[in-house]
Write an enzyme that holds these catalytic residues in place. Sequence first.
Site, mmCIF file in Angstrom:
data_model
loop_
_atom_site.group_PDB
_atom_site.id
_atom_site.type_symbol
_atom_site.label_atom_id
_atom_site.label_comp_id
_atom_site.label_asym_id
_atom_site.label_seq_id
_atom_site.Cartn_x
_atom_site.Cartn_y
_atom_site.Cartn_z
ATOM 1 C CB SER A 193 -9.832 8.098 7.576
ATOM 2 O OG SER A 193 -8.651 7.351 7.460
ATOM 3 C CE LYS B 234 -8.213 6.519 3.287
ATOM 4 N NZ LYS B 234 -9.157 7.201 4.039
#
Length: 812
Positions: A685, A728
């Site tokens: 990611s 996140k």
Amino acid sequence: MEEYSDRMPTDIARFPMVPIRDVVIFPFTKVAFKIGRPGSVRALEAALAADRTIFLATQHDATVDEPSPEQIYSVGTLGRILQSQKQENGQIKVVVEGRERATTVRVENNDGAFTALVRRAPVVSEEGPRVDALIQKVGQLVEQHIRLAPDTQTDALQTALRNQDPSHLADALASQLRVAVEDKQGLLEIFSVSARLQRLAELLDTEIEKRQLDRTIQTRVKRQMEKAQKEYYLNEQIKAIHKELGRKDEKAELEELKKKIDEAGMTEEAKEKAMQELHRLEAMPPMSAEGTVSRTYIDWLVSVPWKQKTKEIRDLQKAEEVLNEDHYGLEKIKDRILEYLAVRQLVKNPKGSILCFVGPPGVGKTSLGKSIARATNRKFVRLSLGGVRDEAEIRGHRRTYIGALPGQIVQMMKKAGTVNPLFLLDEVDKLGADFRGDPSSALLEVLDPEQNNTFMDHYMDVEYDLSKVFFIATANVLHTIPPALQDRLEIIRLSGYTEREKLEIAKRHLVPKQAETNGLKADQVEFTEDGLLEIIRHYTREAGVRNMEREIGSCMRKVARRFVSENSTEEFKDVVTAERVRNMLGPIRFREQDLAAQSEIGLATGMAWTEFGGEVLQIEATLTKGRGQVILTGKLGDVMQESAHAALTCIKARAERLGMSLDFIRKRDLHIHIPEGAIPKDGPSAGITLATAMASALARVRVRKGIAMTGEITLRGRVLPIGGVKEKLLAAHRFGLMTIILPKDSEKDLVEIPEEVRAELEINLVETIDEVLALALEDSCPTDVAPADETQAPPLWTTEPPSQGVRTPAAE
């Protein structure tokens, strides 16, 4: 004609032959036996009609009625018939005296009557010290044999020892020894006297060892019998004493056990097993070890709940009140519980639900299980699976092992006392596996609604119904849970709390709880909102609230000390402000990182997900003179390293758009580092963050301040979706990063973001790396940074692709 050893005679004669069973006849011995087979009778009659000499040889298998010549030993004995008497059943009783050994040369069969052509083997006299020593040794062994176990053979053995001739002595002893027919035949086939005596001594040695062993065993058995008799006598005395004292005797206890079995409500299989064990227990001595094992097993069978259940609360309104009282937020979880209760009202016999709460530590997974139990009026039991490596912890040990017990599932059911408790399987992601088995595989049956109505514990050894149990599992991460086990769980994710949620949780739950824990009343201490925010921002950095509760507890202890030292009355009240928090807890532990202070070259900010919640990480890229190598540091995993190489290739393919040449790149080493190098990092990611940092360093263009990004990158520059979006984004919000770059395909995950957080964030959804760079990089080269190479063209940035196409590394 076949030749034999030098000592064997050469004369050959023909004699009638009778095969005999289970008997070996030796020279110089008299033997009585019966003859009944027609062929053997005709051979006997032929011998009686001649000189009464007959050849006797033992057959290999005594069960064969009509043996062939090949099934008869070739070495036998020539004997003289001393007496024959016909009996009423047609058999003939014969007394024969052995004369000499003989070996068959040929055997003829005339309608079942054998005639043997034999070679005689007369005895050769052997004398000398060796023979004398062997005779002495055999004599000693015979005396020892007699002393160990005197029997009916004693006189015959002692008589055999009186023979002066060594050959006569050996044959007489061989005929009296109780050894196998094969061993006796072996002695008959030894023509040398000294060799025969040697073999006889070996057989006597073996027999003596056997008799010594028998004697030891008999002595031990006798002692055990004496011990058993003594125990029986003492047990009878104990019974009499108990009777005098008015205590229950063994019979009364067995009757009580039988009553418990009848009242336990077991299944037919379990009841039958319990009654069998009870009958075994009745037949055992009262104080035997086996009796204790059987009694323990019956106790477990009757103590486990079979029919007892608690009455569930099915009032949705009351359940919702309980859930809201115990927990702030967690709306998705509360809705799922209320849905479950609604289904319980509509379905008569619903199968047990199996939920799995997945989230970072401290977000309230375990306490949520307790709250659900209270809301549904179920008994609550908790089993911690962290570090469990033995399959027997789940399924139990078999009763053949000493100290065997049922598994933790059955033990917890006994603790609950009902068939419908709420069973919390804590830390299911931390199960291990080793040589003792795989506990996660044992859980497959427990957590499968189609199978757990017939759960089989190794110790109980009967089917037990777990279908009415409400199972809830908790885990920090999913990737360590085997796929087969995940398939049986309904996954519900608990993300970290926002700052506002933490503040409300502290006000409603943590402060009152810690006040009570530290001996204070709720109205004697008050935390201001600034004080709680000070703890949240500068003394904790977590997704949950566990550390925040510890820090509040630390402040409470200092308040309690002040209360005691000042001898305060009940009117005492302490207000904890942000300044008081700093005085109580000391220097701040977490400073707000000024990630958005200024734009820099080669520094991009990414977002990461850990099992402790979301995190923000910075990726640094720096150019040095070299040979075009890429250096990756910061303890990166294989996937992250591959992602970095893919990002670099993608940037090289867009070299002309960034205003740089591949020749320039080949003369520079690119060093990429992710700080906090002791912490392992992995996953794809960070792809677009790595690409942005590389593009910034190579093109000498700053990365805009205040931007955080996450997404996987492909060689062609596509941006792929990632997981952990909520965690996140909460982390970015916590660090003050308000501009977010996310993959377009992750848009569906934004519905989980709290509205107050989403309102403050500027979220940009992208599909390609070109869109990422257009958002993240500034438009021009900074004036205060010297060009990296005089030959490098001035950096040009445009969101439009060049008209003549992009030159790839392969084209270069």
